[in-house]
Scaffold this motif. Structure first.
Motif, PDB file in Angstrom:
ATOM      1  N   LEU A  90       0.755  -1.194  -0.031  1.00 25.53           N
ATOM      2  CA  LEU A  90       0.229  -0.027  -0.091  1.00 25.53           C
ATOM      3  C   LEU A  90       0.853   1.244  -0.008  1.00 25.53           C
ATOM      4  O   LEU A  90       0.748   2.405  -0.551  1.00 25.53           O
ATOM      5  CB  LEU A  90      -0.801  -0.041   1.177  1.00 25.53           C
ATOM      6  CG  LEU A  90      -2.025  -0.984   1.015  1.00 25.53           C
ATOM      7  CD1 LEU A  90      -2.931  -0.841   2.273  1.00 25.53           C
ATOM      8  CD2 LEU A  90      -3.049  -0.640  -0.057  1.00 25.53           C
ATOM      9  N   MET A  91       2.096   1.204   0.704  1.00 26.57           N
ATOM     10  CA  MET A  91       2.844   2.292   0.499  1.00 26.57           C
ATOM     11  C   MET A  91       3.253   2.614  -0.908  1.00 26.57           C
ATOM     12  O   MET A  91       3.794   3.800  -1.315  1.00 26.57           O
ATOM     13  CB  MET A  91       4.232   2.076   1.581  1.00 26.57           C
ATOM     14  CG  MET A  91       3.950   2.420   2.802  1.00 26.57           C
ATOM     15  SD  MET A  91       5.512   2.242   3.886  1.00 26.57           S
ATOM     16  CE  MET A  91       6.743   2.907   2.826  1.00 26.57           C
ATOM     17  N   SER A  92       3.463   1.732  -1.659  1.00 27.00           N
ATOM     18  CA  SER A  92       4.149   1.887  -3.001  1.00 27.00           C
ATOM     19  C   SER A  92       2.866   2.344  -3.964  1.00 27.00           C
ATOM     20  O   SER A  92       3.052   2.886  -5.149  1.00 27.00           O
ATOM     21  CB  SER A  92       4.128   0.346  -3.706  1.00 27.00           C
ATOM     22  OG  SER A  92       3.200  -0.431  -3.870  1.00 27.00           O
ATOM     23  N   LEU A  93       1.584   2.535  -3.311  1.00 26.38           N
ATOM     24  CA  LEU A  93       0.652   3.384  -4.122  1.00 26.38           C
ATOM     25  C   LEU A  93       0.772   4.992  -3.928  1.00 26.38           C
ATOM     26  O   LEU A  93       0.246   5.613  -4.853  1.00 26.38           O
ATOM     27  CB  LEU A  93      -0.688   2.901  -3.199  1.00 26.38           C
ATOM     28  CG  LEU A  93      -2.138   3.654  -3.743  1.00 26.38           C
ATOM     29  CD1 LEU A  93      -2.153   3.260  -5.380  1.00 26.38           C
ATOM     30  CD2 LEU A  93      -3.270   3.094  -3.151  1.00 26.38           C
TER      31      LEU A  93
ATOM     32  N   VAL B 174      -4.421   5.119  -9.768  1.00 26.10           N
ATOM     33  CA  VAL B 174      -4.996   3.379  -9.384  1.00 26.10           C
ATOM     34  C   VAL B 174      -4.271   2.720 -10.537  1.00 26.10           C
ATOM     35  O   VAL B 174      -3.930   1.683 -10.663  1.00 26.10           O
ATOM     36  CB  VAL B 174      -6.323   3.477  -9.423  1.00 26.10           C
ATOM     37  CG1 VAL B 174      -6.712   2.144  -9.354  1.00 26.10           C
ATOM     38  CG2 VAL B 174      -6.836   3.983  -8.151  1.00 26.10           C
ATOM     39  N   ILE B 175      -4.553   3.398 -11.902  1.00 26.97           N
ATOM     40  CA  ILE B 175      -3.979   2.709 -13.111  1.00 26.97           C
ATOM     41  C   ILE B 175      -2.376   2.460 -13.215  1.00 26.97           C
ATOM     42  O   ILE B 175      -1.952   1.486 -13.272  1.00 26.97           O
ATOM     43  CB  ILE B 175      -4.389   3.302 -14.390  1.00 26.97           C
ATOM     44  CG1 ILE B 175      -5.946   3.539 -14.466  1.00 26.97           C
ATOM     45  CG2 ILE B 175      -3.803   2.841 -15.720  1.00 26.97           C
ATOM     46  CD1 ILE B 175      -6.767   2.279 -14.680  1.00 26.97           C
ATOM     47  N   GLY B 176      -1.633   3.275 -12.604  1.00 27.91           N
ATOM     48  CA  GLY B 176      -0.435   3.185 -12.436  1.00 27.91           C
ATOM     49  C   GLY B 176       0.008   2.015 -11.576  1.00 27.91           C
ATOM     50  O   GLY B 176       0.749   1.515 -11.658  1.00 27.91           O
ATOM     51  N   PHE B 177      -0.702   2.193 -10.423  1.00 29.72           N
ATOM     52  CA  PHE B 177      -0.462   1.303  -9.319  1.00 29.72           C
ATOM     53  C   PHE B 177      -0.690  -0.142 -10.129  1.00 29.72           C
ATOM     54  O   PHE B 177       0.233  -1.107  -9.566  1.00 29.72           O
ATOM     55  CB  PHE B 177      -1.225   1.378  -8.026  1.00 29.72           C
ATOM     56  CG  PHE B 177      -1.160   0.247  -7.066  1.00 29.72           C
ATOM     57  CD1 PHE B 177       0.085   0.335  -6.303  1.00 29.72           C
ATOM     58  CD2 PHE B 177      -2.221  -0.589  -6.692  1.00 29.72           C
ATOM     59  CE1 PHE B 177       0.138  -0.751  -5.316  1.00 29.72           C
ATOM     60  CE2 PHE B 177      -2.155  -1.354  -5.855  1.00 29.72           C
ATOM     61  CZ  PHE B 177      -0.867  -1.418  -5.008  1.00 29.72           C
ATOM     62  N   ILE B 178      -1.778  -0.340 -10.463  1.00 25.24           N
ATOM     63  CA  ILE B 178      -2.208  -1.836 -11.093  1.00 25.24           C
ATOM     64  C   ILE B 178      -1.148  -2.272 -12.149  1.00 25.24           C
ATOM     65  O   ILE B 178      -0.649  -3.225 -12.293  1.00 25.24           O
ATOM     66  CB  ILE B 178      -3.599  -1.729 -11.629  1.00 25.24           C
ATOM     67  CG1 ILE B 178      -4.529  -1.553 -10.412  1.00 25.24           C
ATOM     68  CG2 ILE B 178      -3.783  -2.992 -12.486  1.00 25.24           C
ATOM     69  CD1 ILE B 178      -6.062  -1.446 -10.911  1.00 25.24           C
TER      70      ILE B 178
END
Length: 115
Positions: A77-80, A85-89
């Motif tokens: 979650l820290m990497s979010l 959201v699209i970049g995280f996914i």
């Protein structure tokens, strides 16, 4: 009046050394649990009988698994942070799917060899 668009360069969040240390400690606790306290007989007798003093501490090693996953979930979650959201996914898929497909290919290659 000219409008300038400021480009934001996103710095990745700094690693938290304490969390990394806790995560490796949790993993090592689980490994010690399996070698010294779990009910196997690889030592010629029950592991807890072979390591009586050490197994008093390592018998709680099964708690290392939830601790490891708790810390890992927090780190994911820290990497979010700083991403949409699209970049995280996209970053998660890019990190996980290559290893997944290598494992799938390796599994099918082993099955074809053994059958």
């Amino acid at each position: 009046m000219s409008k300038t668009v400021a480009t934001q360069t996103h710095k990745p969040a700094p690693r938290l050394g304490l969390l990394d240390a806790l995560r490796i400690t949790a993993a090592l606790i689980v490994v010690l649990y399996h070698y010294t306290a779990w009910g196997h007989e690889h030592w010629g007798t029950k592991a807890a009988e072979y390591w009586p003093v050490l197994s008093e501490f390592t018998r709680y090693g099964q708690l290392g698994v939830p601790l490891f996953f708790l810390i890992s979930g927090f780190v994911i979650l820290m990497s979010l942070q700083g991403k949409n959201v699209i970049g995280f996914i996209g970053s998660r898929v890019g990190r996980l799917y290559p290893a997944y497909w290598l494992a799938v290919i390796g599994l099918f290659r082993n099955k074809s060899v053994t059958t």
